[in-house]
Scaffold this active site. Structure first.
Site, mmCIF file in Angstrom:
data_model
loop_
_atom_site.group_PDB
_atom_site.id
_atom_site.type_symbol
_atom_site.label_atom_id
_atom_site.label_comp_id
_atom_site.label_asym_id
_atom_site.label_seq_id
_atom_site.Cartn_x
_atom_site.Cartn_y
_atom_site.Cartn_z
ATOM 1 N N GLY A 15 -0.148 4.692 2.147
ATOM 2 C CA GLY A 15 -1.567 5.182 3.047
ATOM 3 C C GLY A 15 -1.463 6.775 2.532
ATOM 4 O O GLY A 15 -2.523 7.238 2.422
ATOM 5 N N THR A 16 -0.149 7.483 2.478
ATOM 6 C CA THR A 16 -0.306 8.774 2.602
ATOM 7 C C THR A 16 -0.870 9.288 1.166
ATOM 8 O O THR A 16 -1.622 10.168 1.162
ATOM 9 C CB THR A 16 1.321 9.253 2.555
ATOM 10 N N SER A 22 -2.328 0.160 3.587
ATOM 11 C CA SER A 22 -1.091 0.107 3.257
ATOM 12 C C SER A 22 -0.354 -1.141 3.733
ATOM 13 O O SER A 22 -0.554 -1.773 4.883
ATOM 14 C CB SER A 22 -0.355 1.237 3.972
ATOM 15 N N ALA A 23 0.555 -1.732 2.776
ATOM 16 C CA ALA A 23 0.772 -3.138 2.893
ATOM 17 C C ALA A 23 1.917 -2.994 4.105
ATOM 18 O O ALA A 23 2.034 -4.274 4.743
ATOM 19 C CB ALA A 23 1.575 -3.553 1.439
ATOM 20 N N THR A 32 3.579 3.799 -14.078
ATOM 21 C CA THR A 32 3.853 2.293 -14.259
ATOM 22 C C THR A 32 3.642 1.528 -12.696
ATOM 23 O O THR A 32 4.176 2.219 -11.902
ATOM 24 C CB THR A 32 5.310 2.140 -14.646
ATOM 25 N N CYS A 76 8.541 10.171 13.373
ATOM 26 C CA CYS A 76 8.484 11.416 12.351
ATOM 27 C C CYS A 76 9.668 11.213 11.404
ATOM 28 O O CYS A 76 10.811 10.788 11.944
ATOM 29 C CB CYS A 76 8.687 12.399 13.224
#
Ligand code: PLP
Length: 380
Positions: free
Chosen positions: A73-74, A196-197, A235, A322
């Site tokens: 996600g980032t 995001s998985a 890759t 965090c």
């Protein structure tokens, strides 16, 4: 449920990998192949990547070409925002976005405007309309589907309509929504989605940027061998992509998981509210993810709560997890206007596919024990 996950109530940080996912990843690891190689092993790896692309595309309602695999996600959030800077777009984002949005904003040369949220944790759509009205140049609006700390679900469709009325493009960080509520790019009315998985039972380190209109794909941030049609070189993470595929299949096929999880979450909240006075459930009256509860035990530092619960085998977070492991006051709770004594005393409990009634009982027993111990302290 597996003993390994006992007391694990931190699914918004990361969900345990589903057994079907680990089996698929382990199979993929046993059969090496670079999807860019022309020999049979390479072609097999390519075919695994492309069938995953189809599955993920189906889950969010785009054509397969609209899926750009990223490291999570980032990266997908950065891809959208860095692209906006190149397009000279001014960015409008809610004050409660994830750090992978907020920490990019100061570096954007065309500036960014934070949109406030109300006491329930919902973005102030009037403020957004007003700010967009003052903006004359190109713009991007970035809004999360659901907040990672409170679970509050944002009015994304309404935000998108306002943004479109002002000619802005719209991005939605759906990382916490996918797997917990239905996510469709068309229903949300946005141009780009981040997913995001690892938040729904897939592996960590794999995600995607979902592009509604392929002609509007953000330009690449990483250059190299031209993978992902030049949109993200490097890759492909084949085992990760295979795990993503399997997690997407699980989410698509298990229809009643959210209801089951919601019932557990509600039971947990009811039991602690019955056990002690003064408990605050943040965002309780707003639409919320079925799995998330942000609970304030007034006057007790969140770190104390997290550590005490951990000693009882219960794993939860204090606000956002965090990377440094240290807890700072939550920007989300501050933006919602919670008083200081509450922002420092909020823990996040988040359930998921492997959670059961025994995890809820364990939490309630540990939480009540802590509350009791504090109540029994002699007055200073
Ligand atoms: N966006 C939100 C709302 C999140 O909660 C997170 C992770 O906590 C991210 C983005 C980042 O995703 P990833 O961990 O895949 O980089």
């Amino acid at each position: 449920m597996s003993e390994r996950f006992s007391g694990y109530l931190d699914y918004n940080a990361t969900a345990p990998v589903r057994p079907e996912v680990s089996a698929a990843i382990s199979f993929a690891l046993d059969y090496p192949g670079n999807p860019s190689s022309v020999h049979m092993s390479g072609r097999e790896a390519r075919s695994r990547v492309e069938s995953a692309r189809e599955e993920v595309a189906r889950l969010v309602g785009v054509s397969p070409g609209g899926v750009v695999f990223t490291s999570g996600g980032t990266e997908a959030n950065n891809l959208v925002l860095q692209n906006s800077a190149r397009q000279n777009r001014h960015v409008f984002a809610s004050a409660i976005e994830h750090d992978s949005i907020l920490n990019v904003l100061p570096a954007l040369q065309n500036g960014a405007t934070l949109i406030p949220v109300g006491v329930e944790g919902l973005v102030d759509v009037d403020a957004l309309a007003e700010q967009l009205g003052k903006n004359s140049g190109p713009a991007l609006v970035s809004i999360m589907l659901a907040n990672n700390e409170t679970g509050v679900i944002q009015p994304v469709r309404q935000v998108a309509e306002i943004a479109k009325d002002h000619g802005a493009v719209v991005h939605c960080d759906a990382v916490q929504g996918l797997g917990k509520v239905a996510v469709s790019i068309a229903d949300l009315g946005v141009d780009w989605l981040t997913i995001s998985a690892h938040k729904f039972g897939g592996p960590q380190g794999i995600g995607a940027l979902i592009v509604g209109d392929e002609s509007e794909t953000p330009t690449a941030m990483l250059f190299g061998g031209g993978q992902e049609r030049g949109r993200r070189s490097g890759t492909e993470n084949v085992p990760g992509i295979v795990g993503f595929d399997e997690a997407a299949k699980c989410v698509a096929s298990i229809r009643d998981e959210s209801q089951r999880v919601r019932a557990l979450r509600d039971k947990l909240e009811n039991e602690i509210q019955a056990a002690a006075d003064g408990v605050v459930i943040v965002g309780e009256t707003a639409p919320r993810l079925p799995n998330t509860s942000c609970i304030v035990m007034p006057g007790v530092p969140a770190e104390t709560q997290v550590m005490s619960l951990d000693l009882e085998g219960v794993k939860v977070s204090a606000g956002a997890a965090c990377s440094s492991g240290k807890v700072s006051a939550s920007h989300v709770l501050k933006a919602m206007g919670l008083p200081d004594e509450q922002t420092g005393s909020a823990i996040r409990v988040s359930l998921g596919w492997a959670s059961g009634a025994e995890d809820v009982d364990q939490f309630v027993a540990a939480w009540t024990k802590l509350r009791q111990r504090l109540d029994d302290r002699p007055a200073a």
